[in-house]
Design a protein around this motif. Structure first.
Motif, PDB file in Angstrom:
ATOM      1  N   GLY A  41      -3.778   4.885 -41.840  1.00  0.00           N
ATOM      2  CA  GLY A  41      -4.450   4.393 -40.645  1.00  0.00           C
ATOM      3  C   GLY A  41      -4.617   5.469 -39.600  1.00  0.00           C
ATOM      4  O   GLY A  41      -4.828   6.642 -39.928  1.00  0.00           O
ATOM      5  N   GLY A  42      -4.495   5.069 -38.350  1.00  0.00           N
ATOM      6  CA  GLY A  42      -4.821   5.917 -37.203  1.00  0.00           C
ATOM      7  C   GLY A  42      -4.034   7.204 -37.059  1.00  0.00           C
ATOM      8  O   GLY A  42      -4.515   8.139 -36.423  1.00  0.00           O
ATOM      9  N   VAL A  43      -2.814   7.275 -37.612  1.00  0.00           N
ATOM     10  CA  VAL A  43      -2.073   8.541 -37.595  1.00  0.00           C
ATOM     11  C   VAL A  43      -2.071   9.102 -39.022  1.00  0.00           C
ATOM     12  O   VAL A  43      -1.547   8.467 -39.934  1.00  0.00           O
ATOM     13  N   PRO A  44      -2.679  10.294 -39.236  1.00  0.00           N
ATOM     14  CA  PRO A  44      -2.744  10.851 -40.593  1.00  0.00           C
ATOM     15  C   PRO A  44      -1.332  11.145 -41.124  1.00  0.00           C
ATOM     16  O   PRO A  44      -0.463  11.553 -40.355  1.00  0.00           O
ATOM     17  N   PRO A  45      -1.103  10.933 -42.437  1.00  0.00           N
ATOM     18  CA  PRO A  45       0.238  11.143 -42.993  1.00  0.00           C
ATOM     19  C   PRO A  45       0.750  12.561 -42.771  1.00  0.00           C
ATOM     20  O   PRO A  45       1.945  12.762 -42.536  1.00  0.00           O
ATOM     21  N   GLU A  46      -0.166  13.552 -42.792  1.00  0.00           N
ATOM     22  CA  GLU A  46       0.307  14.931 -42.615  1.00  0.00           C
ATOM     23  C   GLU A  46       0.907  15.136 -41.212  1.00  0.00           C
ATOM     24  O   GLU A  46       1.822  15.936 -41.038  1.00  0.00           O
ATOM     25  N   ALA A  47       0.428  14.387 -40.225  1.00  0.00           N
ATOM     26  CA  ALA A  47       0.993  14.494 -38.867  1.00  0.00           C
ATOM     27  C   ALA A  47       2.402  13.903 -38.840  1.00  0.00           C
ATOM     28  O   ALA A  47       3.307  14.446 -38.196  1.00  0.00           O
ATOM     29  N   ILE A  48       2.608  12.804 -39.563  1.00  0.00           N
ATOM     30  CA  ILE A  48       3.938  12.173 -39.593  1.00  0.00           C
ATOM     31  C   ILE A  48       4.914  13.065 -40.353  1.00  0.00           C
ATOM     32  O   ILE A  48       6.085  13.198 -39.977  1.00  0.00           O
ATOM     33  N   LEU A  72      10.086   9.153 -34.744  1.00  0.00           N
ATOM     34  CA  LEU A  72       8.657   8.830 -34.864  1.00  0.00           C
ATOM     35  C   LEU A  72       8.135   8.108 -33.618  1.00  0.00           C
ATOM     36  O   LEU A  72       6.999   8.327 -33.184  1.00  0.00           O
ATOM     37  N   MET A  73       8.977   7.256 -33.026  1.00  0.00           N
ATOM     38  CA  MET A  73       8.564   6.579 -31.784  1.00  0.00           C
ATOM     39  C   MET A  73       8.320   7.617 -30.683  1.00  0.00           C
ATOM     40  O   MET A  73       7.335   7.543 -29.953  1.00  0.00           O
ATOM     41  N   GLU A  74       9.231   8.564 -30.621  1.00  0.00           N
ATOM     42  CA  GLU A  74       9.133   9.639 -29.631  1.00  0.00           C
ATOM     43  C   GLU A  74       7.823  10.408 -29.806  1.00  0.00           C
ATOM     44  O   GLU A  74       7.120  10.706 -28.848  1.00  0.00           O
ATOM     45  N   ALA A  75       7.477  10.691 -31.054  1.00  0.00           N
ATOM     46  CA  ALA A  75       6.301  11.519 -31.334  1.00  0.00           C
ATOM     47  C   ALA A  75       4.980  10.742 -31.241  1.00  0.00           C
ATOM     48  O   ALA A  75       3.972  11.295 -30.816  1.00  0.00           O
ATOM     49  N   PHE A  76       4.974   9.467 -31.641  1.00  0.00           N
ATOM     50  CA  PHE A  76       3.682   8.778 -31.818  1.00  0.00           C
ATOM     51  C   PHE A  76       3.476   7.516 -30.983  1.00  0.00           C
ATOM     52  O   PHE A  76       2.401   6.938 -31.020  1.00  0.00           O
ATOM     53  N   TRP A  77       4.500   7.043 -30.293  1.00  0.00           N
ATOM     54  CA  TRP A  77       4.335   5.834 -29.481  1.00  0.00           C
ATOM     55  C   TRP A  77       4.092   6.188 -28.034  1.00  0.00           C
ATOM     56  O   TRP A  77       4.722   7.120 -27.532  1.00  0.00           O
ATOM     57  N   PRO A  78       3.286   5.475 -27.295  1.00  0.00           N
ATOM     58  CA  PRO A  78       2.429   4.419 -27.831  1.00  0.00           C
ATOM     59  C   PRO A  78       1.283   5.016 -28.643  1.00  0.00           C
ATOM     60  O   PRO A  78       0.787   6.074 -28.303  1.00  0.00           O
ATOM     61  N   GLY A  79       0.887   4.315 -29.702  1.00  0.00           N
ATOM     62  CA  GLY A  79      -0.187   4.823 -30.549  1.00  0.00           C
ATOM     63  C   GLY A  79      -0.286   4.056 -31.856  1.00  0.00           C
ATOM     64  O   GLY A  79       0.436   3.085 -32.070  1.00  0.00           O
TER      65      GLY A  79
END
Ligand code: TXA
Ligand code: MG
Length: 349
Positions: free
Chosen positions: A200-207, A88-95
């Motif tokens: 919040g800022g990242v929609p659950p479907e994206a995670i 998840l860090m790889e996909a969404f950080w920083p963010g």
């Protein structure tokens, strides 16, 4: 409190140095992130973190998010970074994604409110990143509002909340409005299955495309928590996002019709009501005036997120008898928007 303007894209080095020095000497600095403004303290300094709780009027059982530069930096405050977290860090950080992980026992307990887990996030905002780099310490930072107020998405919101109490904050870095406007998504990776505790800022479907097992805690949708129920995130049981003016939310397909009806009947009352509506509804009912805020099209959830807290605050200052809000679809950022609106309407404690 000194309020200093700072360029969001090319932050001034002198200003950052002053802010970093304040943080290292145990003082509090308000800084912008891409979600909302944060009230920052050196996470390794127990007394500085204590001042955050005091300044906000935050209940001591509600833990803080620790801000770091990246996955490597996160190791300074965590005991273990499991593979799911790395992915998840790889996909969404920083963010705008916060991960709840096992805490490093050396972290002051006040940060985690005594839990053995810690919430960490790497913000994307250039000012937040430059400040983290200059300070050289992880920063514990809740949203910079006073407890119970909507999160601040502009520096003016913070200045307003702390009017009369300015001395608790050393510096407020003003980089203009935050780009996202709702707080980060909080995902607990210490539970099985991994769970969204706050939308919040990242929609659950994206995670879920990276972590299909992910579940969304029903409380994260702003559904009322019954008294005495145990909750996964301590923040869930506290009232949030509540303006002083009572809020009525009209959800579902007949929302627009109900809003227009409420508007009509409000015209017959002496005291004014406020309205937060979509462009379509505003157009349909020719709604306009100081008491009407048009946030965007029904399917422009990003625009709603961006201006939602500002709208609630602006209407709250007008001494209206009630604020009526139209609901929007819960896809993308709409899920976070609807959670915040349900909380504002239900005055969930
Ligand atoms: O976007 C954001 O996350 C902003 C910016 C400033 O980064 N920060 C923010 O912090 O919204 P705050 O303190 O307002 O919200 C933190 C949320 C609370 O709901 C809290 O209960 C939860 O994260 N939290 C913090 N530590 C936790 C933990 N160890 N376990 C479960 N939930 C935790
Ligand atoms: Mg908050």
């Amino acid at each position: 409190m000194r309020m200093l303007p700072i360029d969001p894209d090319e932050p001034d080095a002198e200003t950052l140095k002053e802010a970093a020095e304040a943080l290292r000497s145990g003082r509090l600095v308000v800084f912008p992130t891409e979600t909302v403004y944060g009230l920052g303290a050196d996470a390794t300094d127990e007394r500085a973190v204590g001042r955050v709780f005091e300044a906000k009027g935050r209940p001591p059982d509600n833990p803080l998010i620790v801000h770091v530069l990246d996955g490597e930096d996160a190791r300074r405050v965590t005991r273990d970074v499991p593979d799911d977290a790395k992915r998840l860090m790889e996909a969404f950080w920083p963010g705008p994604l916060t991960l709840v992980l096992p805490a490093d026992p050396r972290l002051p307990r006040i940060v985690t409110a005594g839990l053995d887990t810690v919430a960490v996030r790497a913000p994307a905002h250039p000012v937040a990143r430059a400040l983290l780099a200059a300070a050289g310490v992880p920063l514990a930072a809740p949203s910079a509002n006073r407890s119970g107020m909507p999160s601040p998405t502009r520096a003016e919101h913070v200045a307003m909340d702390y009017r009369g109490h300015e001395s608790v904050i050393a510096l407020l870095l003003d980089a203009g409005p935050c780009t996202i406007g709702v707080e980060s998504t909080v995902v607990d990776l210490t539970s099985d299955p991994p769970t969204v505790l706050r939308l919040g800022g990242v929609p659950p479907e994206a995670i879920q495309t990276h972590l299909p097992r992910l579940k969304v805690d029903p409380h994260a949708r702003g559904v009322a928590v019954a008294p005495g129920t145990s909750v996964a995130s301590p923040g869930m049981k506290h009232r949030h996002y509540a303006p002083r003016t009572p809020v009525t939310l009209f959800e579902g397909e007949d929302g627009p019709a109900k809003i227009l009806e409420a508007h009509k009947s409000s015209l017959r009352r002496e005291k004014k009501s406020g309205f937060i509506v979509s462009t379509q509804t505003a157009h349909q009912g020719s709604l306009q005036g100081d008491n009407i805020v048009v946030l965007g099209g029904r399917n422009e959830q990003g625009r709603w997120a961006h201006d939602l807290f500002d709208a609630l605050r602006r209407l709250d200052e007008q001494g209206l008898d009630r604020i009526f809000v139209e609901g929007i679809p819960e896809t993308g950022l709409g899920a976070a928007v609807m959670d915040r609106l349900r909380r504002a309407a239900a005055r969930i404690d």
